[in-house]
Design a protein around this motif. Structure first.
Motif, PDB file in Angstrom:
ATOM      1  N   PHE A   1      36.890  27.708  23.761  1.00 33.04           N
ATOM      2  CA  PHE A   1      36.984  27.797  25.220  1.00 33.04           C
ATOM      3  C   PHE A   1      38.404  27.483  25.645  1.00 33.04           C
ATOM      4  O   PHE A   1      39.038  26.579  25.108  1.00 33.04           O
ATOM      5  CB  PHE A   1      36.037  26.797  25.894  1.00 33.04           C
ATOM      6  N   ALA A   2      38.880  28.226  26.619  1.00 29.40           N
ATOM      7  CA  ALA A   2      40.156  27.920  27.265  1.00 29.40           C
ATOM      8  C   ALA A   2      40.061  28.405  28.700  1.00 29.40           C
ATOM      9  O   ALA A   2      39.586  29.517  28.960  1.00 29.40           O
ATOM     10  CB  ALA A   2      41.321  28.602  26.553  1.00 29.40           C
ATOM     11  N   GLY A   3      40.475  27.562  29.635  1.00 28.79           N
ATOM     12  CA  GLY A   3      40.451  27.962  31.033  1.00 28.79           C
ATOM     13  C   GLY A   3      40.666  26.783  31.953  1.00 28.79           C
ATOM     14  O   GLY A   3      40.786  25.641  31.523  1.00 28.79           O
ATOM     15  N   ASP A   4      40.704  27.086  33.241  1.00 32.60           N
ATOM     16  CA  ASP A   4      40.883  26.079  34.281  1.00 32.60           C
ATOM     17  C   ASP A   4      39.528  25.767  34.890  1.00 32.60           C
ATOM     18  O   ASP A   4      38.803  26.675  35.316  1.00 32.60           O
ATOM     19  CB  ASP A   4      41.854  26.584  35.345  1.00 32.60           C
ATOM     20  N   VAL A   5      39.184  24.475  34.914  1.00 31.11           N
ATOM     21  CA  VAL A   5      37.854  24.039  35.341  1.00 31.11           C
ATOM     22  C   VAL A   5      37.966  22.835  36.276  1.00 31.11           C
ATOM     23  O   VAL A   5      39.043  22.296  36.485  1.00 31.11           O
ATOM     24  CB  VAL A   5      36.971  23.690  34.124  1.00 31.11           C
ATOM     25  N   ASP A   6      36.817  22.397  36.781  1.00 32.64           N
ATOM     26  CA  ASP A   6      36.777  21.235  37.675  1.00 32.64           C
ATOM     27  C   ASP A   6      36.733  19.911  36.913  1.00 32.64           C
ATOM     28  O   ASP A   6      37.375  18.946  37.306  1.00 32.64           O
ATOM     29  CB  ASP A   6      35.560  21.311  38.602  1.00 32.64           C
ATOM     30  N   GLN A   7      35.949  19.856  35.819  1.00 37.24           N
ATOM     31  CA  GLN A   7      35.753  18.591  35.122  1.00 37.24           C
ATOM     32  C   GLN A   7      35.307  18.829  33.687  1.00 37.24           C
ATOM     33  O   GLN A   7      34.636  19.824  33.392  1.00 37.24           O
ATOM     34  CB  GLN A   7      34.689  17.748  35.832  1.00 37.24           C
ATOM     35  N   VAL A   8      35.667  17.892  32.814  1.00 34.80           N
ATOM     36  CA  VAL A   8      35.183  17.879  31.425  1.00 34.80           C
ATOM     37  C   VAL A   8      34.608  16.494  31.153  1.00 34.80           C
ATOM     38  O   VAL A   8      35.201  15.480  31.533  1.00 34.80           O
ATOM     39  CB  VAL A   8      36.330  18.171  30.429  1.00 34.80           C
TER      40      VAL A   8
ATOM     41  N   LEU B   1      32.462  21.687  33.395  1.00 37.79           N
ATOM     42  CA  LEU B   1      31.927  22.016  34.714  1.00 37.79           C
ATOM     43  C   LEU B   1      32.966  22.765  35.532  1.00 37.79           C
ATOM     44  O   LEU B   1      34.119  22.341  35.633  1.00 37.79           O
ATOM     45  CB  LEU B   1      31.529  20.740  35.445  1.00 37.79           C
ATOM     46  N   ASN B   2      32.532  23.875  36.134  1.00 40.65           N
ATOM     47  CA  ASN B   2      33.405  24.645  37.015  1.00 40.65           C
ATOM     48  C   ASN B   2      32.554  25.248  38.123  1.00 40.65           C
ATOM     49  O   ASN B   2      31.780  26.175  37.878  1.00 40.65           O
ATOM     50  CB  ASN B   2      34.140  25.744  36.231  1.00 40.65           C
ATOM     51  N   GLY B   3      32.680  24.684  39.321  1.00 39.94           N
ATOM     52  CA  GLY B   3      31.817  25.121  40.414  1.00 39.94           C
ATOM     53  C   GLY B   3      30.374  24.855  40.040  1.00 39.94           C
ATOM     54  O   GLY B   3      30.020  23.761  39.621  1.00 39.94           O
ATOM     55  N   ASP B   4      29.519  25.889  40.149  1.00 38.60           N
ATOM     56  CA  ASP B   4      28.118  25.721  39.780  1.00 38.60           C
ATOM     57  C   ASP B   4      27.841  26.146  38.335  1.00 38.60           C
ATOM     58  O   ASP B   4      26.697  26.208  37.909  1.00 38.60           O
ATOM     59  CB  ASP B   4      27.211  26.478  40.745  1.00 38.60           C
ATOM     60  N   GLN B   5      28.894  26.408  37.568  1.00 34.95           N
ATOM     61  CA  GLN B   5      28.732  26.791  36.159  1.00 34.95           C
ATOM     62  C   GLN B   5      28.883  25.568  35.254  1.00 34.95           C
ATOM     63  O   GLN B   5      29.723  24.710  35.499  1.00 34.95           O
ATOM     64  CB  GLN B   5      29.767  27.835  35.763  1.00 34.95           C
ATOM     65  N   LYS B   6      28.042  25.539  34.216  1.00 34.74           N
ATOM     66  CA  LYS B   6      28.108  24.448  33.243  1.00 34.74           C
ATOM     67  C   LYS B   6      27.985  25.047  31.844  1.00 34.74           C
ATOM     68  O   LYS B   6      27.058  25.799  31.574  1.00 34.74           O
ATOM     69  CB  LYS B   6      26.989  23.438  33.487  1.00 34.74           C
ATOM     70  N   ARG B   7      28.954  24.706  30.986  1.00 32.85           N
ATOM     71  CA  ARG B   7      28.888  25.109  29.580  1.00 32.85           C
ATOM     72  C   ARG B   7      28.880  23.846  28.740  1.00 32.85           C
ATOM     73  O   ARG B   7      29.608  22.897  29.034  1.00 32.85           O
ATOM     74  CB  ARG B   7      30.066  26.002  29.218  1.00 32.85           C
ATOM     75  N   MET B   8      28.054  23.859  27.693  1.00 38.43           N
ATOM     76  CA  MET B   8      27.894  22.675  26.853  1.00 38.43           C
ATOM     77  C   MET B   8      28.141  23.041  25.398  1.00 38.43           C
ATOM     78  O   MET B   8      27.669  24.077  24.924  1.00 38.43           O
ATOM     79  CB  MET B   8      26.498  22.096  27.048  1.00 38.43           C
ATOM     80  N   PHE B   9      28.877  22.165  24.707  1.00 39.95           N
ATOM     81  CA  PHE B   9      29.222  22.369  23.312  1.00 39.95           C
ATOM     82  C   PHE B   9      28.849  21.123  22.520  1.00 39.95           C
ATOM     83  O   PHE B   9      29.203  20.008  22.913  1.00 39.95           O
ATOM     84  CB  PHE B   9      30.729  22.612  23.155  1.00 39.95           C
ATOM     85  N   GLN B  10      28.156  21.307  21.407  1.00 40.11           N
ATOM     86  CA  GLN B  10      27.872  20.212  20.488  1.00 40.11           C
ATOM     87  C   GLN B  10      29.104  20.050  19.614  1.00 40.11           C
ATOM     88  O   GLN B  10      29.550  21.014  18.990  1.00 40.11           O
ATOM     89  CB  GLN B  10      26.646  20.521  19.627  1.00 40.11           C
TER      90      GLN B  10
END
Length: 91
Positions: free
Chosen positions: A17-24, A54-63
Protein backbone atom coordinates in the motif's frame (compact mmCIF):
# COMPACT_ATOMS: atom_id res chain seq x y z
CA UNK A 1 -9.27 20.10 3.48
CA UNK A 2 -7.49 18.45 6.39
CA UNK A 3 -3.86 17.40 6.07
CA UNK A 4 -3.25 13.86 4.88
CA UNK A 5 -0.65 11.38 6.09
CA UNK A 6 1.49 9.62 3.49
CA UNK A 7 1.79 5.90 4.25
CA UNK A 8 3.88 3.19 2.66
CA UNK A 9 3.47 -0.44 3.74
CA UNK A 10 6.14 -2.75 2.33
CA UNK A 11 7.46 -6.27 2.78
CA UNK A 12 10.71 -7.71 1.41
CA UNK A 13 8.70 -8.97 -1.58
CA UNK A 14 6.57 -5.95 -2.54
CA UNK A 15 4.81 -2.72 -1.65
CA UNK A 16 1.32 -3.55 -0.41
CA UNK A 17 0.00 0.00 0.00
CA UNK A 18 1.10 3.54 -0.72
CA UNK A 19 -1.01 6.67 -0.55
CA UNK A 20 -2.26 9.65 1.41
CA UNK A 21 -4.72 8.80 4.18
CA UNK A 22 -6.32 10.22 7.33
CA UNK A 23 -4.91 7.83 9.94
CA UNK A 24 -2.89 4.65 10.49
CA UNK A 25 -3.21 2.39 13.53
CA UNK A 26 -0.40 -0.14 14.08
CA UNK A 27 0.67 -2.78 16.63
CA UNK A 28 3.83 -1.36 18.18
CA UNK A 29 6.02 -3.29 20.59
CA UNK A 30 4.90 -0.92 23.39
CA UNK A 31 1.23 -1.25 22.39
CA UNK A 32 -1.10 -0.17 19.61
CA UNK A 33 -0.55 3.39 18.37
CA UNK A 34 -2.25 5.77 15.96
CA UNK A 35 -0.63 8.24 13.59
CA UNK A 36 -2.17 11.35 12.03
CA UNK A 37 -0.59 13.96 9.77
CA UNK A 38 1.93 16.07 11.70
CA UNK A 39 2.75 13.31 14.20
CA UNK A 40 6.04 13.65 16.10
CA UNK A 41 8.92 11.54 14.74
CA UNK A 42 8.88 7.96 16.04
CA UNK A 43 10.55 4.66 15.28
CA UNK A 44 9.32 1.42 16.81
CA UNK A 45 9.35 -2.31 16.26
CA UNK A 46 6.08 -3.99 15.37
CA UNK A 47 4.51 -7.06 16.89
CA UNK A 48 2.11 -9.45 15.23
CA UNK A 49 -1.21 -7.72 14.73
CA UNK A 50 -3.31 -5.54 12.48
CA UNK A 51 -2.34 -2.37 10.65
CA UNK A 52 -5.51 -0.38 9.95
CA UNK A 53 -5.45 2.36 7.31
CA UNK A 54 -8.32 4.85 7.50
CA UNK A 55 -9.24 7.33 4.77
CA UNK A 56 -12.64 8.97 4.94
CA UNK A 57 -15.17 6.15 5.19
CA UNK A 58 -12.72 3.59 3.74
CA UNK A 59 -10.85 1.13 5.94
CA UNK A 60 -8.16 -1.32 4.84
CA UNK A 61 -6.66 -3.85 7.23
CA UNK A 62 -3.41 -5.78 6.95
CA UNK A 63 -2.18 -8.62 9.16
CA UNK A 64 1.51 -8.00 9.88
CA UNK A 65 4.17 -10.12 11.52
CA UNK A 66 7.20 -8.25 12.81
CA UNK A 67 9.04 -5.33 11.32
CA UNK A 68 9.44 -1.62 11.98
CA UNK A 69 7.44 1.59 11.68
CA UNK A 70 9.16 4.91 10.98
CA UNK A 71 7.19 8.14 11.38
CA UNK A 72 8.82 11.32 10.12
CA UNK A 73 7.92 14.63 8.44
CA UNK A 74 7.14 12.79 5.18
CA UNK A 75 4.67 10.34 6.76
CA UNK A 76 4.88 6.74 7.99
CA UNK A 77 6.77 3.84 6.47
CA UNK A 78 5.94 0.37 7.71
CA UNK A 79 8.55 -2.27 6.89
CA UNK A 80 6.89 -5.57 7.73
CA UNK A 81 8.62 -8.94 7.78
CA UNK A 82 5.36 -10.41 6.48
CA UNK A 83 2.01 -8.82 5.72
CA UNK A 84 -1.23 -9.74 4.03
CA UNK A 85 -4.38 -7.71 3.45
CA UNK A 86 -7.59 -8.93 5.03
CA UNK A 87 -10.19 -9.68 2.40
CA UNK A 88 -13.81 -9.48 3.42
CA UNK A 89 -15.95 -12.38 2.29
CA UNK A 90 -19.72 -12.36 1.84
CA UNK A 91 -21.61 -15.50 2.85
Amino acid sequence: MADKLHVSLVTPEKELFAGDVDQVIAPGSEGEFGVLAGHAPLMTTLTEGTVTILNGDQKRMFQVIGGFADVNAEGITILAERAEEYVETVH
